[in-house]
Design an enzyme around this catalytic site. Structure first.
Site, PDB file in Angstrom:
ATOM      1  N   GLU A 176       0.866  -0.939  -0.011  1.00 15.53           N
ATOM      2  CA  GLU A 176       0.276   0.004  -0.091  1.00 15.53           C
ATOM      3  C   GLU A 176       0.763   1.289   0.230  1.00 15.53           C
ATOM      4  O   GLU A 176       1.403   1.731   1.144  1.00 15.53           O
ATOM      5  CB  GLU A 176      -1.019   0.286   0.623  1.00 15.53           C
ATOM      6  N   LYS A 221      -2.095  -1.914  -2.724  1.00 15.86           N
ATOM      7  CA  LYS A 221      -3.733  -1.336  -2.663  1.00 15.86           C
ATOM      8  C   LYS A 221      -2.859   0.428  -2.710  1.00 15.86           C
ATOM      9  O   LYS A 221      -2.328   0.585  -1.761  1.00 15.86           O
ATOM     10  CB  LYS A 221      -3.749  -1.522  -0.972  1.00 15.86           C
TER      11      LYS A 221
HETATM   12  P1  13P Z   1      -9.415   4.343   4.765  1.00 17.78           P
HETATM   13  O1  13P Z   1      -9.726   3.005   3.061  1.00 17.78           O
HETATM   14  O2  13P Z   1     -10.229   4.416   4.940  1.00 17.78           O
HETATM   15  O3  13P Z   1      -8.819   4.823   3.212  1.00 17.78           O
HETATM   16  O4  13P Z   1      -8.135   3.331   4.558  1.00 17.78           O
HETATM   17  C1  13P Z   1      -7.653   1.933   4.412  1.00 17.78           C
HETATM   18  C2  13P Z   1      -6.742   1.325   4.948  1.00 17.78           C
HETATM   19  O5  13P Z   1      -6.342   0.436   4.927  1.00 17.78           O
HETATM   20  C3  13P Z   1      -5.627   2.514   5.110  1.00 17.78           C
HETATM   21  O6  13P Z   1      -4.353   1.967   5.144  1.00 17.78           O
END
Ligand code: 13P
Length: 341
Positions: A176, A221
């Protein structure tokens, strides 16, 4: 690596997505404070139990849930292990393994994510508890002086080391790199977000390859390509979808089985509309779905308020958001479906 690919494929099965319920203690405390609640272990349990017991929505449309270590080990009020509740819904438990983003040394406002020290034995432990996937979030901030090459590279390098450690432990890494829309000052244009997201993804995949990560056994992600939350111009849904898909096509190898977006402070309906518009484009090499935290939970949290008598309404609101995003993952969401509900 066949089993890593099989888990990754299951996580992005058509019509399903991931629930991010891995808010760190400071973050969940902030969410609870907004509804006038303290963050106690029992309230955190009650809240997450409310979500996990929305059984039909969970069974039908949630493939995996990202948990904190506390929740992975926690039990529902009646003593059932959360892991058993999730297994009953055929949901794969995942675990957030980073320790948060901290000010990067020598940088003006950039952050670097910590948590690599001791990660190898922690992953072995999480795998023994049944975790099938993990998450690590790197944060990239846009301002007049950031991100720097160094900030992007340091975060990409950490993501790659994390991802390789996960695969070594038999856990699918969810990688991510989040280019923040709601950072400071947050007034950047969508074009600037596109440029920074492109450079970030390019660097992340370079580091993943250097580290030897099997791209078929991971998920990405990312953020969507958006204007900053305080930018005067708000791009149309189609523009966000087009720019996001183009950026991904330019920088994400087809070997990656799926892309599960974070919501990043978008409104619930925006996050759904953008995902649906991207899937409606069609012909993409990877599956596109959701891995939302706020955009799945906002409505339920506000209705719940920590009271048992609100449980059903909160679960209904959560189930509705899950269903809307499941449709979006197929490119089949329409605004009137939300209005009607
Ligand atoms: P949000 O969808 O609230 O941005 O959070 C996703 C997430 O896992 C952030 O690390």
């Amino acid at each position: 690596m066949a089993s890593l690919n099989a888990i990754a494929q299951r996580l992005v099965e058509p019509g399903k997505g991931i629930l991010a319920a891995d808010e760190s203690e400071p973050t969940i405390a902030k969410r609870f404070a907004a509804i006038g609640l303290p963050s106690t272990e029992q309230l955190r349990r009650d809240y997450r139990e409310m979500l996990f017991r929305a059984r039909d929505a969970m069974r039908e449309h949630i493939s995996g849930v990202i948990l904190t270590e506390e929740t992975l080990l926690q039990h529902a009020a009646d003593g059932t292990a959360f892991r058993a509740l999730l297994a009953d819904c055929d949901v794969i438990p995942g675990i957030k393994v980073d320790r948060g983003a901290f000010p990067m040394p020598g940088s003006d406002g950039e952050k670097i994510t910590e948590g690599l020290d001791g990660l190898r034995p922690r992953l072995v432990h999480y795998a023994s508890l049944g975790a099938g996937f993990a998450k690590w979030r790197g944060v990239i901030t846009i301002s007049s002086t950031t991100p720097t090459r160094n900030g992007i590279r340091a975060n990409a390098h950490a993501l790659a080391r994390y991802a390789m450690l996960c695969q070594e432990a038999g856990i699918v890494p969810v990688v991510e790199p989040e280019v923040l829309a709601d950072g400071e000052p947050g007034d950047h244009s969508i074009a600037r977000c596109e440029e920074v997201t492109a450079e970030t993804l390019e660097t992340v995949f370079k580091e993943l390859r250097l580290a030897g990560v099997d791209l078929s056994g991971m998920l990405l992600k990312p953020n969507m390509v958006l204007a900053g939350t305080r930018c005067a111009e708000k791009p149309a849904v189609e523009e966000v979808a087009r720019r996001t898909v183009d950026t991904l096509l330019g920088h994400v190898p087809a070997a990656v089985p799926g892309i599960a977006f974070l919501s990043g402070g978008q409104s619930d309906e925006e996050a759904t509309a953008h995902l649906s518009a991207m899937n409606a484009i069609g012909g993409l090499p990877w599956r596109l779905t959701f891995s939302y935290g706020r955009a799945l939970q906002n409505a339920a949290l506000v209705l719940w308020k920590g009271r048992a008598e609100n449980l059903k309404r909160a679960q209904d609101a959560f189930a509705h958001r899950v269903r809307m995003n499941a449709l979006a993952s197929l490119g089949q969401w329409q605004p009137d479906l939300d209005v009607a509900a």
